[in-house]
Each structure stands twice: as C-alpha cells, then as structure tokens.
Design a protein around this motif. Structure first.
Motif, PDB file in Angstrom:
ATOM      1  N   VAL A 185     -11.509 -16.119   6.461  1.00 46.30           N
ATOM      2  CA  VAL A 185     -10.897 -14.820   6.171  1.00 46.30           C
ATOM      3  C   VAL A 185     -10.124 -14.314   7.382  1.00 46.30           C
ATOM      4  O   VAL A 185      -8.988 -13.846   7.267  1.00 46.30           O
ATOM      5  CB  VAL A 185     -11.965 -13.796   5.728  1.00 46.30           C
ATOM      6  N   THR A 186     -10.712 -14.418   8.572  1.00 45.13           N
ATOM      7  CA  THR A 186     -10.062 -13.923   9.784  1.00 45.13           C
ATOM      8  C   THR A 186      -8.776 -14.684  10.083  1.00 45.13           C
ATOM      9  O   THR A 186      -7.812 -14.105  10.583  1.00 45.13           O
ATOM     10  CB  THR A 186     -11.034 -14.000  10.980  1.00 45.13           C
ATOM     11  N   SER A 187      -8.744 -15.963   9.768  1.00 46.70           N
ATOM     12  CA  SER A 187      -7.510 -16.723  10.002  1.00 46.70           C
ATOM     13  C   SER A 187      -6.470 -16.451   8.925  1.00 46.70           C
ATOM     14  O   SER A 187      -5.287 -16.702   9.130  1.00 46.70           O
ATOM     15  CB  SER A 187      -7.807 -18.221  10.074  1.00 46.70           C
ATOM     16  N   SER A 188      -6.879 -15.897   7.784  1.00 45.44           N
ATOM     17  CA  SER A 188      -5.952 -15.629   6.684  1.00 45.44           C
ATOM     18  C   SER A 188      -5.302 -14.251   6.770  1.00 45.44           C
ATOM     19  O   SER A 188      -4.153 -14.085   6.373  1.00 45.44           O
ATOM     20  CB  SER A 188      -6.672 -15.731   5.342  1.00 45.44           C
ATOM     21  N   VAL A 189      -6.036 -13.253   7.247  1.00 45.05           N
ATOM     22  CA  VAL A 189      -5.484 -11.901   7.309  1.00 45.05           C
ATOM     23  C   VAL A 189      -4.528 -11.777   8.488  1.00 45.05           C
ATOM     24  O   VAL A 189      -4.406 -12.690   9.315  1.00 45.05           O
ATOM     25  CB  VAL A 189      -6.598 -10.826   7.414  1.00 45.05           C
ATOM     26  N   ARG A 190      -3.861 -10.641   8.548  1.00 46.95           N
ATOM     27  CA  ARG A 190      -2.951 -10.356   9.653  1.00 46.95           C
ATOM     28  C   ARG A 190      -3.181  -8.914  10.065  1.00 46.95           C
ATOM     29  O   ARG A 190      -3.603  -8.080   9.256  1.00 46.95           O
ATOM     30  CB  ARG A 190      -1.508 -10.565   9.175  1.00 46.95           C
ATOM     31  N   LEU A 191      -2.902  -8.593  11.302  1.00 48.34           N
ATOM     32  CA  LEU A 191      -3.072  -7.221  11.771  1.00 48.34           C
ATOM     33  C   LEU A 191      -2.029  -6.322  11.114  1.00 48.34           C
ATOM     34  O   LEU A 191      -0.854  -6.682  11.050  1.00 48.34           O
ATOM     35  CB  LEU A 191      -2.918  -7.155  13.293  1.00 48.34           C
ATOM     36  N   PRO A 192      -2.455  -5.157  10.627  1.00 52.65           N
ATOM     37  CA  PRO A 192      -1.487  -4.212  10.063  1.00 52.65           C
ATOM     38  C   PRO A 192      -0.527  -3.720  11.145  1.00 52.65           C
ATOM     39  O   PRO A 192      -0.884  -3.621  12.320  1.00 52.65           O
ATOM     40  CB  PRO A 192      -2.360  -3.069   9.539  1.00 52.65           C
ATOM     41  N   ALA A 193       0.692  -3.403  10.728  1.00 45.02           N
ATOM     42  CA  ALA A 193       1.712  -2.961  11.674  1.00 45.02           C
ATOM     43  C   ALA A 193       1.549  -1.493  12.056  1.00 45.02           C
ATOM     44  O   ALA A 193       2.087  -1.065  13.072  1.00 45.02           O
ATOM     45  CB  ALA A 193       3.100  -3.207  11.099  1.00 45.02           C
ATOM     46  N   SER A 194       0.817  -0.699  11.251  1.00 44.66           N
ATOM     47  CA  SER A 194       0.649   0.721  11.535  1.00 44.66           C
ATOM     48  C   SER A 194      -0.671   1.207  10.945  1.00 44.66           C
ATOM     49  O   SER A 194      -1.298   0.516  10.144  1.00 44.66           O
ATOM     50  CB  SER A 194       1.811   1.515  10.941  1.00 44.66           C
ATOM     51  N   PHE A 195      -1.066   2.431  11.336  1.00 49.40           N
ATOM     52  CA  PHE A 195      -2.286   3.013  10.779  1.00 49.40           C
ATOM     53  C   PHE A 195      -2.135   3.274   9.286  1.00 49.40           C
ATOM     54  O   PHE A 195      -3.073   3.101   8.519  1.00 49.40           O
ATOM     55  CB  PHE A 195      -2.660   4.313  11.498  1.00 49.40           C
ATOM     56  N   SER A 196      -0.947   3.706   8.867  1.00 47.56           N
ATOM     57  CA  SER A 196      -0.762   3.967   7.435  1.00 47.56           C
ATOM     58  C   SER A 196      -0.879   2.678   6.634  1.00 47.56           C
ATOM     59  O   SER A 196      -1.420   2.678   5.530  1.00 47.56           O
ATOM     60  CB  SER A 196       0.589   4.635   7.188  1.00 47.56           C
ATOM     61  N   GLU A 197      -0.402   1.571   7.182  1.00 49.32           N
ATOM     62  CA  GLU A 197      -0.549   0.292   6.496  1.00 49.32           C
ATOM     63  C   GLU A 197      -2.011  -0.145   6.469  1.00 49.32           C
ATOM     64  O   GLU A 197      -2.481  -0.706   5.481  1.00 49.32           O
ATOM     65  CB  GLU A 197       0.317  -0.764   7.182  1.00 49.32           C
ATOM     66  N   TYR A 198      -2.745   0.130   7.535  1.00 50.54           N
ATOM     67  CA  TYR A 198      -4.167  -0.215   7.595  1.00 50.54           C
ATOM     68  C   TYR A 198      -4.959   0.522   6.517  1.00 50.54           C
ATOM     69  O   TYR A 198      -5.821  -0.054   5.855  1.00 50.54           O
ATOM     70  CB  TYR A 198      -4.729   0.103   8.980  1.00 50.54           C
ATOM     71  N   PHE A 199      -4.678   1.808   6.333  1.00 55.88           N
ATOM     72  CA  PHE A 199      -5.452   2.617   5.395  1.00 55.88           C
ATOM     73  C   PHE A 199      -4.965   2.503   3.953  1.00 55.88           C
ATOM     74  O   PHE A 199      -5.595   3.054   3.055  1.00 55.88           O
ATOM     75  CB  PHE A 199      -5.475   4.073   5.838  1.00 55.88           C
ATOM     76  N   ASP A 200      -3.861   1.809   3.705  1.00 54.71           N
ATOM     77  CA  ASP A 200      -3.382   1.582   2.343  1.00 54.71           C
ATOM     78  C   ASP A 200      -3.868   0.202   1.899  1.00 54.71           C
ATOM     79  O   ASP A 200      -3.262  -0.820   2.200  1.00 54.71           O
ATOM     80  CB  ASP A 200      -1.860   1.658   2.295  1.00 54.71           C
ATOM     81  N   ALA A 201      -4.968   0.190   1.154  1.00 57.49           N
ATOM     82  CA  ALA A 201      -5.613  -1.078   0.793  1.00 57.49           C
ATOM     83  C   ALA A 201      -4.727  -1.969  -0.064  1.00 57.49           C
ATOM     84  O   ALA A 201      -4.877  -3.188  -0.041  1.00 57.49           O
ATOM     85  CB  ALA A 201      -6.924  -0.813   0.068  1.00 57.49           C
ATOM     86  N   THR A 202      -3.792  -1.403  -0.789  1.00 55.61           N
ATOM     87  CA  THR A 202      -2.959  -2.226  -1.671  1.00 55.61           C
ATOM     88  C   THR A 202      -1.873  -2.973  -0.925  1.00 55.61           C
ATOM     89  O   THR A 202      -1.366  -3.975  -1.417  1.00 55.61           O
ATOM     90  CB  THR A 202      -2.290  -1.364  -2.761  1.00 55.61           C
ATOM     91  N   ARG A 203      -1.499  -2.521   0.260  1.00 54.55           N
ATOM     92  CA  ARG A 203      -0.427  -3.215   0.988  1.00 54.55           C
ATOM     93  C   ARG A 203      -0.844  -3.698   2.381  1.00 54.55           C
ATOM     94  O   ARG A 203      -0.043  -4.252   3.107  1.00 54.55           O
ATOM     95  CB  ARG A 203       0.815  -2.332   1.090  1.00 54.55           C
ATOM     96  N   SER A 204      -2.099  -3.506   2.742  1.00 55.08           N
ATOM     97  CA  SER A 204      -2.552  -3.898   4.072  1.00 55.08           C
ATOM     98  C   SER A 204      -2.723  -5.411   4.186  1.00 55.08           C
ATOM     99  O   SER A 204      -3.454  -6.015   3.397  1.00 55.08           O
ATOM    100  CB  SER A 204      -3.884  -3.228   4.404  1.00 55.08           C
ATOM    101  N   PRO A 205      -2.069  -6.036   5.171  1.00 53.98           N
ATOM    102  CA  PRO A 205      -2.286  -7.464   5.386  1.00 53.98           C
ATOM    103  C   PRO A 205      -3.648  -7.751   6.002  1.00 53.98           C
ATOM    104  O   PRO A 205      -4.049  -8.902   6.122  1.00 53.98           O
ATOM    105  CB  PRO A 205      -1.157  -7.858   6.332  1.00 53.98           C
ATOM    106  N   GLY A 206      -4.391  -6.701   6.383  1.00 51.62           N
ATOM    107  CA  GLY A 206      -5.738  -6.862   6.911  1.00 51.62           C
ATOM    108  C   GLY A 206      -6.804  -6.813   5.834  1.00 51.62           C
ATOM    109  O   GLY A 206      -7.985  -7.003   6.125  1.00 51.62           O
ATOM    110  N   ASN A 207      -6.400  -6.560   4.601  1.00 48.39           N
ATOM    111  CA  ASN A 207      -7.332  -6.510   3.477  1.00 48.39           C
ATOM    112  C   ASN A 207      -7.546  -7.929   2.946  1.00 48.39           C
ATOM    113  O   ASN A 207      -6.599  -8.556   2.483  1.00 48.39           O
ATOM    114  CB  ASN A 207      -6.778  -5.607   2.378  1.00 48.39           C
ATOM    115  N   PRO A 208      -8.760  -8.460   2.998  1.00 48.97           N
ATOM    116  CA  PRO A 208      -8.997  -9.830   2.522  1.00 48.97           C
ATOM    117  C   PRO A 208      -8.594 -10.051   1.069  1.00 48.97           C
ATOM    118  O   PRO A 208      -8.195 -11.143   0.696  1.00 48.97           O
ATOM    119  CB  PRO A 208     -10.500 -10.021   2.712  1.00 48.97           C
ATOM    120  N   ARG A 209      -8.658  -9.020   0.257  1.00 49.83           N
ATOM    121  CA  ARG A 209      -8.268  -9.172  -1.150  1.00 49.83           C
ATOM    122  C   ARG A 209      -6.767  -9.436  -1.291  1.00 49.83           C
ATOM    123  O   ARG A 209      -6.341 -10.012  -2.283  1.00 49.83           O
ATOM    124  CB  ARG A 209      -8.672  -7.938  -1.949  1.00 49.83           C
TER     125      ARG A 209
END
Length: 166
Positions: free
Chosen positions: A58-82
C-alpha cells in the motif's frame, strides 16, 4: 520523656536503591539489544509477515497529496489506499503517509520518477488507463545531511523493495 532514637534498618546490599536502578538499566539495555538485533535482516528481505507485505504494498502504491485540501478530500487524494485499488484497508492512512514521506524525504529528487499515474479522483480505475502527471513528490523538501548518511547510494526508497528498510 526521653528522646526517641531513629530506627536503623540494616538491609542487604542487593536491596538498596542503587542496585535496583542498575538492574533496571541492565534489563533495558539487554531488551534493547535483543529488540534491535537483526532488525534489517531477520527475514532475509523476503517480507515474511503478511501484514508487513500488505503495508509495504500500500505504501509503495499511494502518493503524497500535493496539498492539505487534497489530503482531506478522500475521493481525490492520492494518499487514500482506496484510490489506488486497495479496497480493503483497515490501518488508517497516517502511518502509511508518514512512512511514504520519510522515504521520499530521504530520496534524492533525481532518483524519483519524473511522471506518475494521475490517480486522484478515479477510484477503481486501473493505472494503465490513466494519464501521467508531473511527480509532485520530487518537490518534497529533503532531509539534507540525513540523505547522505542514510541513503548514500541515492536510490529511490519509495519503492516496494526499499520501503521495508524505511
């Protein structure tokens, strides 16, 4: 009334406070030695434990979000494993993203890929069908002298095979 004399207790030397403190230090040092013995080679880098393999995948598949708003938006966050195809994930994203951030911060930017799949906002879509975007992890601040100390070969520590070490 006469003065009372203090009671003097003769204890054996092994029951004194300094012996207890010394024994505690010896126990903690021994425990620390055995805990860190073979820390990086206990399984011959084969990822024997299933939870460890899954966490690293999972850690190798996700990516760090570019911003806090991207982090907290589960539908578009690249840090969300789903959003990267992991439909069953019960651990929470903080340990995954902290490990990913540490790996990226210890990797020289030139060792990171220039482009990555655009996974944000497309849950369930395979990465072969997505376009490529500039890798935002190349812009993450690095840990300066720690990069040279902990990653002297300058390899990408954010890959599956290297994340176990992180």
């Amino acid at each position: 009334m006469g003065a009372t004399l203090p009671i003097v207790v003769n204890r054996p030397w092994w029951r004194s406070a300094w012996v207890s403190g010394l024994l505690l230090v010896v126990i903690l040092a021994g425990g620390g030695y055995f805990r860190f013995l073979g820390l990086f080679s206990w399984d011959g880098n084969t990822g024997q434990h299933p939870d460890e393999r899954f966490f690293v995948d999972v850690t190798s598949s996700v990516r760090l979000p570019a911003s806090f708003s991207e982090y907290f938006d589960a539908t578009r966050s690249p840090g969300n494993p789903r959003n990267v195809g992991k439909t069953f994930f019960v651990y929470g994203t903080f340990p995954v993203l902290l490990t990913r951030l540490t790996a990226v911060a210890l990797t020289p930017p030139e060792a990171m890929p220039e482009t990555v799949p655009d996974i944000a906002g497309r849950p369930g879509v395979s990465t072969e069908m997505m376009g490529q975007i500039a890798n935002p992890e190349r812009d993450v601040p690095r840990l300066g002298p720690l990069v040279d100390l902990l990653n002297p070969d300058g390899i990408n520590l954010a890959t599956y095979g290297e994340l176990v070490k992180v």
